[in-house]
Design a protein around this motif. Sequence first.
Motif, mmCIF file in Angstrom:
data_model
loop_
_atom_site.group_PDB
_atom_site.id
_atom_site.type_symbol
_atom_site.label_atom_id
_atom_site.label_comp_id
_atom_site.label_asym_id
_atom_site.label_seq_id
_atom_site.Cartn_x
_atom_site.Cartn_y
_atom_site.Cartn_z
ATOM 1 N N LEU A 274 44.367 41.802 22.785
ATOM 2 C CA LEU A 274 44.006 40.537 23.419
ATOM 3 C C LEU A 274 43.531 40.728 24.861
ATOM 4 C CD1 LEU A 274 46.934 38.292 22.124
ATOM 5 C CD2 LEU A 274 44.524 38.031 21.553
ATOM 6 N N THR A 275 43.956 41.808 25.508
ATOM 7 C CA THR A 275 43.605 42.023 26.913
ATOM 8 C C THR A 275 42.597 43.157 27.103
ATOM 9 O OG1 THR A 275 45.497 43.514 27.184
ATOM 10 C CG2 THR A 275 45.845 41.187 27.700
ATOM 11 N N THR A 276 42.085 43.727 26.014
ATOM 12 C CA THR A 276 41.141 44.836 26.120
ATOM 13 C C THR A 276 39.964 44.583 25.188
ATOM 14 O OG1 THR A 276 43.066 46.278 26.414
ATOM 15 C CG2 THR A 276 40.944 47.349 26.123
ATOM 16 N N SER A 277 38.758 44.729 25.696
ATOM 17 C CA SER A 277 37.586 44.519 24.854
ATOM 18 C C SER A 277 37.487 45.645 23.824
ATOM 19 C CB SER A 277 36.319 44.479 25.710
ATOM 20 O OG SER A 277 36.064 45.753 26.267
ATOM 21 N N PRO A 278 36.908 45.380 22.648
ATOM 22 C CA PRO A 278 36.799 46.432 21.623
ATOM 23 C C PRO A 278 36.068 47.673 22.113
ATOM 24 C CG PRO A 278 36.354 44.278 20.670
ATOM 25 C CD PRO A 278 36.462 44.073 22.155
ATOM 26 N N VAL A 279 35.024 47.485 22.925
ATOM 27 C CA VAL A 279 34.276 48.651 23.428
ATOM 28 C C VAL A 279 35.157 49.502 24.335
ATOM 29 C CG1 VAL A 279 32.305 49.374 24.817
ATOM 30 C CG2 VAL A 279 32.077 47.443 23.237
ATOM 31 N N ALA A 280 35.878 48.846 25.257
ATOM 32 C CA ALA A 280 36.764 49.599 26.153
ATOM 33 C C ALA A 280 37.875 50.286 25.374
ATOM 34 C CB ALA A 280 37.355 48.650 27.191
ATOM 35 N N LEU A 281 38.367 49.624 24.343
ATOM 36 C CA LEU A 281 39.438 50.206 23.530
ATOM 37 C C LEU A 281 38.927 51.430 22.772
ATOM 38 C CD1 LEU A 281 42.377 49.342 23.193
ATOM 39 C CD2 LEU A 281 41.717 48.164 21.101
ATOM 40 N N THR A 282 37.711 51.337 22.269
ATOM 41 C CA THR A 282 37.126 52.465 21.542
ATOM 42 C C THR A 282 36.892 53.652 22.468
ATOM 43 O OG1 THR A 282 36.055 50.908 20.049
ATOM 44 C CG2 THR A 282 35.227 53.163 20.067
ATOM 45 N N PRO B 181 36.204 65.020 14.153
ATOM 46 C CA PRO B 181 35.092 64.105 14.486
ATOM 47 C C PRO B 181 35.562 62.933 15.355
ATOM 48 C CG PRO B 181 35.802 63.738 12.238
ATOM 49 C CD PRO B 181 36.589 64.919 12.732
ATOM 50 N N VAL B 182 35.795 63.209 16.628
ATOM 51 C CA VAL B 182 36.340 62.188 17.532
ATOM 52 C C VAL B 182 35.407 60.993 17.647
ATOM 53 C CG1 VAL B 182 37.001 61.720 19.905
ATOM 54 C CG2 VAL B 182 37.698 63.857 18.820
ATOM 55 N N ASP B 183 34.112 61.252 17.871
ATOM 56 C CA ASP B 183 33.160 60.149 18.064
ATOM 57 C C ASP B 183 33.018 59.307 16.798
ATOM 58 O OD1 ASP B 183 32.580 60.792 20.725
ATOM 59 O OD2 ASP B 183 31.150 62.325 20.098
ATOM 60 N N ASP B 184 33.023 59.971 15.636
ATOM 61 C CA ASP B 184 32.897 59.211 14.384
ATOM 62 C C ASP B 184 34.123 58.324 14.163
ATOM 63 O OD1 ASP B 184 30.480 60.374 13.893
ATOM 64 O OD2 ASP B 184 31.293 61.960 12.598
ATOM 65 N N VAL B 185 35.305 58.864 14.430
ATOM 66 C CA VAL B 185 36.525 58.071 14.265
ATOM 67 C C VAL B 185 36.536 56.898 15.245
ATOM 68 C CG1 VAL B 185 39.040 58.113 14.483
ATOM 69 C CG2 VAL B 185 37.863 59.991 13.347
ATOM 70 N N ALA B 186 36.109 57.175 16.484
ATOM 71 C CA ALA B 186 36.058 56.099 17.477
ATOM 72 C C ALA B 186 35.056 55.023 17.069
ATOM 73 C CB ALA B 186 35.699 56.672 18.847
ATOM 74 N N MET B 187 33.909 55.449 16.513
ATOM 75 C CA MET B 187 32.922 54.463 16.063
ATOM 76 C C MET B 187 33.467 53.628 14.912
ATOM 77 S SD MET B 187 30.070 52.938 16.175
ATOM 78 C CE MET B 187 29.143 53.896 17.378
ATOM 79 N N MET B 188 34.155 54.271 13.954
ATOM 80 C CA MET B 188 34.745 53.513 12.842
ATOM 81 C C MET B 188 35.786 52.524 13.355
ATOM 82 S SD MET B 188 35.116 56.200 9.667
ATOM 83 C CE MET B 188 35.980 57.463 10.596
ATOM 84 N N PHE B 189 36.578 52.959 14.333
ATOM 85 C CA PHE B 189 37.577 52.066 14.919
ATOM 86 C C PHE B 189 36.909 50.879 15.601
ATOM 87 C CE2 PHE B 189 40.628 50.945 18.305
ATOM 88 C CZ PHE B 189 41.725 50.670 17.519
ATOM 89 N N SER B 190 35.804 51.164 16.313
ATOM 90 C CA SER B 190 35.087 50.088 16.998
ATOM 91 C C SER B 190 34.511 49.081 16.010
ATOM 92 C CB SER B 190 33.965 50.688 17.854
ATOM 93 O OG SER B 190 33.173 49.667 18.425
ATOM 94 N N ILE B 191 33.905 49.603 14.933
ATOM 95 C CA ILE B 191 33.319 48.711 13.927
ATOM 96 C C ILE B 191 34.407 47.875 13.248
ATOM 97 C CG2 ILE B 191 32.103 48.668 11.709
ATOM 98 C CD1 ILE B 191 30.561 51.127 12.638
ATOM 99 N N ALA B 192 35.545 48.512 12.953
ATOM 100 C CA ALA B 192 36.641 47.771 12.317
ATOM 101 C C ALA B 192 37.133 46.643 13.213
ATOM 102 C CB ALA B 192 37.783 48.727 11.987
ATOM 103 N N LEU B 193 37.327 46.947 14.505
ATOM 104 C CA LEU B 193 37.772 45.909 15.438
ATOM 105 C C LEU B 193 36.744 44.793 15.551
ATOM 106 C CD1 LEU B 193 39.421 47.810 18.412
ATOM 107 C CD2 LEU B 193 40.522 46.358 16.719
ATOM 108 N N ARG B 194 35.456 45.185 15.581
ATOM 109 C CA ARG B 194 34.398 44.188 15.739
ATOM 110 C C ARG B 194 34.331 43.242 14.539
ATOM 111 N NH1 ARG B 194 31.863 40.647 15.601
ATOM 112 N NH2 ARG B 194 29.786 40.127 16.357
ATOM 113 N N PHE B 195 34.611 43.776 13.331
ATOM 114 C CA PHE B 195 34.418 42.963 12.143
ATOM 115 C C PHE B 195 35.669 42.221 11.706
ATOM 116 C CE2 PHE B 195 30.527 45.362 11.642
ATOM 117 C CZ PHE B 195 29.682 44.415 11.093
#
Length: 262
Positions: A129-137, A153-167
């Motif tokens: 609630l206090t952190t934007s998805p991009v900053a969290l990723t 694959p750090v970047d791939d995992v971070a991207m998947m996490f970002s997409i999951a949070l966004r959706f």
Amino acid sequence: MSVPMPFGQFVPGDSPVHRLDPRVKLVLAAAFTVLVFAVHGWIRLAVPALLAVIALVFSGVPPRLALRGLKPVALLLLFTVAVNALRLHSSSALVSVGPLGVDASGLSTGLFFSARIVLIVVSTSLVTLTTSPVALTDALARLMSGLRVFRFPVDDVAMMFSIALRFIPTTAEEAEKITLAQTARGARFNEGGPVRRAKAWVPVLIPLFVNLFRRADDLALAMESRCYTGEGRTRLHQPHMRTVDWIILASGVAVLMAAVVL
């Protein structure tokens, strides 16, 4: 009928918790989870409960919004209490209905485990609630950067996490729209037995999953058309740990460790 799903939603603000570095929030949230599972007894559990209340006050997030995350796990909480409290042919039951009885010690244990779940849900909800998805990723990618030496694959995992949070909020909003549309067509989700209620959700889940797969295909096509490979990503803002972030991180970890040891 609304679909409560605050996880992944970001509430913009300028509170001390909002300004805290996302890496500090993630580390403290992980340490807080360890503390919740490490303490035993209601008195010791009061320490993380007090810390959660302090964090909620300094975040400026409305309590009802932080507590909305408990609705999706309400059944899990009830199941936890029931599994621990119900006994067969118990001689020390507080209340008995036929062979089933509510045991006092089991009820206390079930409520204690449920309180642990409540604290973890509230603390993780405060982070999102206090952190934007991009900053969290970005914070997650930086915390996992040491795993690159193992070809993780750090970047791939971070991207998947970002997409999951966004959706997550998008999926919740779409589920709400489909539920309202089915209700307008005469569907009843709160009538009948468990089997009938489960069947009533089938017309909601089918179009929801179809739309999710369609959106995933569109997103994959858009990423491929932009030559996304996951390597060499750059960031618009490069986060830096401030002095106050280091102080809060050190003091927070020290307090949590002291709560476990003492």
